[in-house]
Design a protein around this motif. Structure first.
Motif, short mmCIF file in Angstrom:
data_model
loop_
_atom_site.label_atom_id
_atom_site.label_comp_id
_atom_site.label_asym_id
_atom_site.label_seq_id
_atom_site.Cartn_x
_atom_site.Cartn_y
_atom_site.Cartn_z
N THR A 1 -7.86 -2.56 3.16
CA THR A 1 -7.36 -3.43 2.10
C THR A 1 -7.50 -4.89 2.52
O THR A 1 -6.60 -5.69 2.32
CB THR A 1 -5.89 -3.12 1.79
OG1 THR A 1 -5.12 -3.26 3.00
CG2 THR A 1 -5.73 -1.72 1.25
N HIS B 1 -8.52 3.69 5.33
CA HIS B 1 -8.49 2.81 4.17
C HIS B 1 -8.55 1.36 4.62
O HIS B 1 -8.01 1.00 5.66
CB HIS B 1 -7.22 3.04 3.36
CG HIS B 1 -7.01 4.46 2.94
ND1 HIS B 1 -7.98 5.17 2.26
CD2 HIS B 1 -5.97 5.30 3.10
CE1 HIS B 1 -7.54 6.38 2.02
NE2 HIS B 1 -6.33 6.50 2.53
N TRP C 1 5.43 -2.97 6.63
CA TRP C 1 5.28 -2.24 5.36
C TRP C 1 6.65 -2.02 4.71
O TRP C 1 6.81 -2.23 3.50
CB TRP C 1 4.60 -0.91 5.64
CG TRP C 1 4.35 -0.06 4.43
CD1 TRP C 1 3.26 -0.09 3.62
CD2 TRP C 1 5.23 0.95 3.91
NE1 TRP C 1 3.39 0.84 2.61
CE2 TRP C 1 4.59 1.49 2.75
CE3 TRP C 1 6.46 1.46 4.28
CZ2 TRP C 1 5.16 2.50 1.99
CZ3 TRP C 1 7.05 2.46 3.52
CH2 TRP C 1 6.39 2.98 2.39
N THR D 1 0.84 -1.19 0.00
CA THR D 1 0.00 0.00 0.00
C THR D 1 0.88 1.25 0.00
O THR D 1 2.10 1.17 0.16
CB THR D 1 -0.91 0.00 1.24
OG1 THR D 1 -0.09 -0.15 2.40
CG2 THR D 1 -1.90 -1.15 1.18
#
Length: 445
Positions: A315, A313, A438, A166
């Motif tokens: 996902t 958000h 991440w 992301t």
């Protein structure tokens, strides 16, 4: 091939500020369109423009009569929920057991929409088990309820070594197993949409703050009712009566501008103080917050929180098979609530006072009478406790510690059992984990 360039300035700010809502992302060459704005891209240049601002709504028409506001609130919630539900036949509704999801279900029932299948999530910790309230609400409206027990100690290795690519680190990685279960249910029942009561805390004013008393003082002045209002607020917030009077004087009668508090760096010993001063984003707030200093402070605070809930958000696996809609965040309802003063939303020193009055004839008394709110802090604290050895190794031997803004010694001291005993540290630890995961995902790519 895309070669990711990490935006270290964003990573630092994202670790320091809760729910950062800005145009920058953790990738240097990727920017977001944040809620309420549009971008014009022409000849290689980007212009940012606001197309909707909550300040404009607050400064317009005001709805200060309690009964009038309650009637309008109920009708707006009903209209928004019915409008969304009319688009779908197979619906799953997240029924937490709290007021917001219950009110949403009440409106679904009244709209005669397709009867939703309700999901309730519970943890082993007592503060994360609201299933009894969810059963009461589902039974009241004749809805099917599926109860899902969240796993106590998921496999951290699998979770953290398979993070999504992301634009910025996301915390939903830790709920992936639960979301996978939702996806399976959705596929089995041909679900088209997931609905929820998300946003109610922000709109209906679940938050406790003495700024509402300052709003009242600004609007009504120094009247006998103001002192009763101060007492209600003191009881509601648990603050000394004199402290509430101080807030009334400062922000209410003297009209001092309210500004969000800066983070307390002393509680974040894993960040370098010098790096914080030199490299945090110059604009760590949403554009809506750049010109709200003249607004009533209680409404300014509500506006400060609004983009945070609008900017989340997801996902997760469930988003691959069905729409995800939060009806309480519909624009007509948001605009209505912005017109209602904070002291009307919380009349008598009670969170959600107006919303409860609006739905007093629709919901079970057990839901209307709730004074507590469920949470997942204990659940995540247990997860961290059971995986502390892995967490220490994952973070201390990872990519994040190579960043100039990290204090490795401070991080090592922070990742101890004592940190797991305070609720304030748990979100920080999981944000660190999401950031490290991440970084590794992009590095491995």
């Amino acid at each position: 091939t895309y070669h990711a360039r990490v935006n270290n300035r964003f990573l630092l700010a994202n670790l320091a500020f809760p729910e950062l809502t800005v145009r920058e992302t953790a990738l240097s060459d990727v920017h977001e369109v944040v809620p309420g704005e549009y971008h014009v891209i022409s000849h290689g240049k980007i212009e940012h423009h606001l197309c909707w601002s909550p300040k404009d709504i607050v400064e317009g028409e005001e709805i200060a009569d309690f009964d009038t506001a309650a009637g309008m609130l109920r009708q707006s919630v009903q209209d928004c929920v019915a409008a969304w539900a009319s688009r779908y036949t197979h619906i799953i509704h997240s029924l937490s057991g709290g007021f917001d999801s219950a009110a949403t279900l009440a409106c679904l029932h009244k709209a005669e929409a397709a009867t939703p299948r309700c999901l309730n999530y519970r943890t082993e910790a007592s503060d994360g088990d609201e299933s009894a309230f969810a059963r009461i609400t589902a039974g009241h409206f004749g809805a099917e309820l599926v109860e899902i027990k969240m796993p106590g100690t998921p496999d951290f290795t699998s979770l953290l070594l398979n993070a999504a690519l992301t634009a910025s680190p996301g915390g939903d990685i830790f709920g992936s197993s639960t979301r996978q279960r939702e996806r399976d249910i959705a596929v089995a029942h041909k679900t088209e949409v997931f609905l929820s009561g998300e946003g109610g805390d922000h709109l209906f004013y679940q938050m406790t703050t003495d700024l509402v008393a300052a709003d009242y003082a600004r609007a009504r002045g120094l009247t006998p009712r103001l002192f009763a209002m101060a007492l209600d607020t003191a009881i509601w917030t648990g603050q000394p009566y004199t402290a509430v009077l101080g807030t009334i004087l400062k922000f209410g009668l003297f009209h001092k501008a309210w500004q969000p508090s800066a983070p307390n760096w002393n509680t974040l010993p894993f960040l370098q103080a010098d790096a914080i001063r030199a490299n945090t984003l110059c604009d760590t707030d949403h554009p809506w917050l750049q010109d709200i200093t003249d607004l009533p402070p209680g409404k300014a605070w509500q506006i400060y929180l609004l983009p945070k809930v609008l900017h989340r958000h997801e996902t997760s696996p469930r988003s691959e098979v069905a729409d995800i809609i939060h009806p309480l965040l519909s624009q007509p309802l948001v605009e209505l609530v912005l017109k209602i003063p904070s002291y009307v939303l919380t009349r008598g020193g009670e969170s959600r006072a107006l919303a409860k009055a609006a739905f007093v004839h629709d919901l079970p008394k057990e839901i209307l009478g709730r004074k507590t709110k469920g949470g997942t802090t204990s659940h995540f604290a247990r997860m961290a406790h059971d995986n502390l050895a892995f967490i220490r190794s994952f973070l201390l031997d990872g990519l994040l510690t190579q960043k100039d803004f990290m204090d490795v010694t401070g991080l090592e001291n922070y990742l101890r059992q004592t940190s797991l005993q305070t609720s304030e540290t748990i979100p920080n630890i999981f944000k660190l984990l999401a950031t490290e995961a991440w970084l590794r995902a992009w590095e491995n790519r």
